[in-house]
Design a protein around this motif. Sequence first.
Motif, PDB file in Angstrom:
ATOM      1  N   LYS A 131      -3.685   7.592   4.145  1.00 26.29           N
ATOM      2  CA  LYS A 131      -4.225   6.228   4.159  1.00 26.29           C
ATOM      3  C   LYS A 131      -5.671   6.234   4.639  1.00 26.29           C
ATOM      4  N   GLN A 132      -5.953   7.011   5.690  1.00 26.35           N
ATOM      5  CA  GLN A 132      -7.324   7.058   6.204  1.00 26.35           C
ATOM      6  C   GLN A 132      -8.290   7.608   5.159  1.00 26.35           C
TER       7      GLN A 132
ATOM      8  N   TYR B  62      -6.772   3.598  -5.748  1.00 18.70           N
ATOM      9  CA  TYR B  62      -6.030   3.701  -4.488  1.00 18.70           C
ATOM     10  C   TYR B  62      -6.895   3.428  -3.260  1.00 18.70           C
TER      11      TYR B  62
ATOM     12  N   ARG C 234       1.590  10.396   6.915  1.00 13.77           N
ATOM     13  CA  ARG C 234       1.081   9.499   5.870  1.00 13.77           C
ATOM     14  C   ARG C 234      -0.206   8.801   6.309  1.00 13.77           C
ATOM     15  N   SER C 235      -0.431   8.660   7.619  1.00 14.19           N
ATOM     16  CA  SER C 235      -1.634   7.966   8.092  1.00 14.19           C
ATOM     17  C   SER C 235      -2.898   8.713   7.694  1.00 14.19           C
TER      18      SER C 235
ATOM     19  N   LEU D  88       0.450   4.722  -2.202  1.00 10.87           N
ATOM     20  CA  LEU D  88       0.264   6.036  -1.604  1.00 10.87           C
ATOM     21  C   LEU D  88       1.314   7.020  -2.112  1.00 10.87           C
TER      22      LEU D  88
ATOM     23  N   MET E 234       0.830  -1.210   0.000  1.00 15.86           N
ATOM     24  CA  MET E 234       0.000   0.000   0.000  1.00 15.86           C
ATOM     25  C   MET E 234       0.864   1.259   0.000  1.00 15.86           C
ATOM     26  N   ASP E 235       2.038   1.206   0.673  1.00 14.39           N
ATOM     27  CA  ASP E 235       2.899   2.385   0.757  1.00 14.39           C
ATOM     28  C   ASP E 235       3.320   2.882  -0.617  1.00 14.39           C
TER      29      ASP E 235
ATOM     30  N   ILE F 214      -9.615   4.856   3.040  1.00 13.78           N
ATOM     31  CA  ILE F 214     -10.301   3.717   3.672  1.00 13.78           C
ATOM     32  C   ILE F 214     -11.811   3.921   3.599  1.00 13.78           C
TER      33      ILE F 214
END
Length: 231
Positions: free
Chosen positions: A23-24, A99, A19-20, A5, A1-2, A27
């Motif tokens: 990612k959120q 993504y 970076r979180s 992103l 996933m990184d 989701i």
Amino acid sequence: MDNKLTQLEHKIHYRFQDRSLLKQAMIHSSYANERQMPKQACNERLEFLGDAVLELVSSEFLFTEHPKMPEGELTKTRASMVCEPSLAFCARELNLGAYLLLGKGEDATGGRQRDSVTSDAMEALIGAIYLDGGFANAKEFIHRFVLSDLEHRKLFFDSKTILQEIVQAHFEDPVFYQLTGEEGPDHNKSFQVAVYIGQEMWGTGKGRTKKAAEQEAAYQSILMLHQKNIK
């Protein structure tokens, strides 16, 4: 996933300090539910925030660009600029669906191409950028990816009406749409449509609904007509 992103960061011309948050923003609730994650782990709260930031930036843009436009017209124009189909169009240009983290069911039924899903992710991304880099960075993203090329987008959204007007002005034959194919299971079907003016085909389109396929086909037809200086 990184790696994905990182690809997305390159596309949007913004590098996250946290970076979180990115990612959120990717989701979907179906992914969080499937993995029994906390409700707030999905992108819905970021979407809420991004929606507010987008409304402010688009309001300021219209207020500045159209100093004589009355309040009612400003409101109507803003609504068309930041509506679900418009944001989904912007998301498609970024291929944002690729993504997203989706639940298996949502993914299997075409969630990556669903306007409601991708438009929400677009707003969540705006919210994430706002939290990570502040208002100026969120505003820059919105101007680059949402408020740019508005005439082009208007042409797309009004494509069937615009095509009808062009045909009435320049052709004796009527315009008509022909369904040329369907593929996929019932829960994830796509349609292919061709546009004819008289006997001549001018454009084709593909979409999750017949209406969406007709819209794309009309848009492609307008581009072809414009190339021949027919407007």
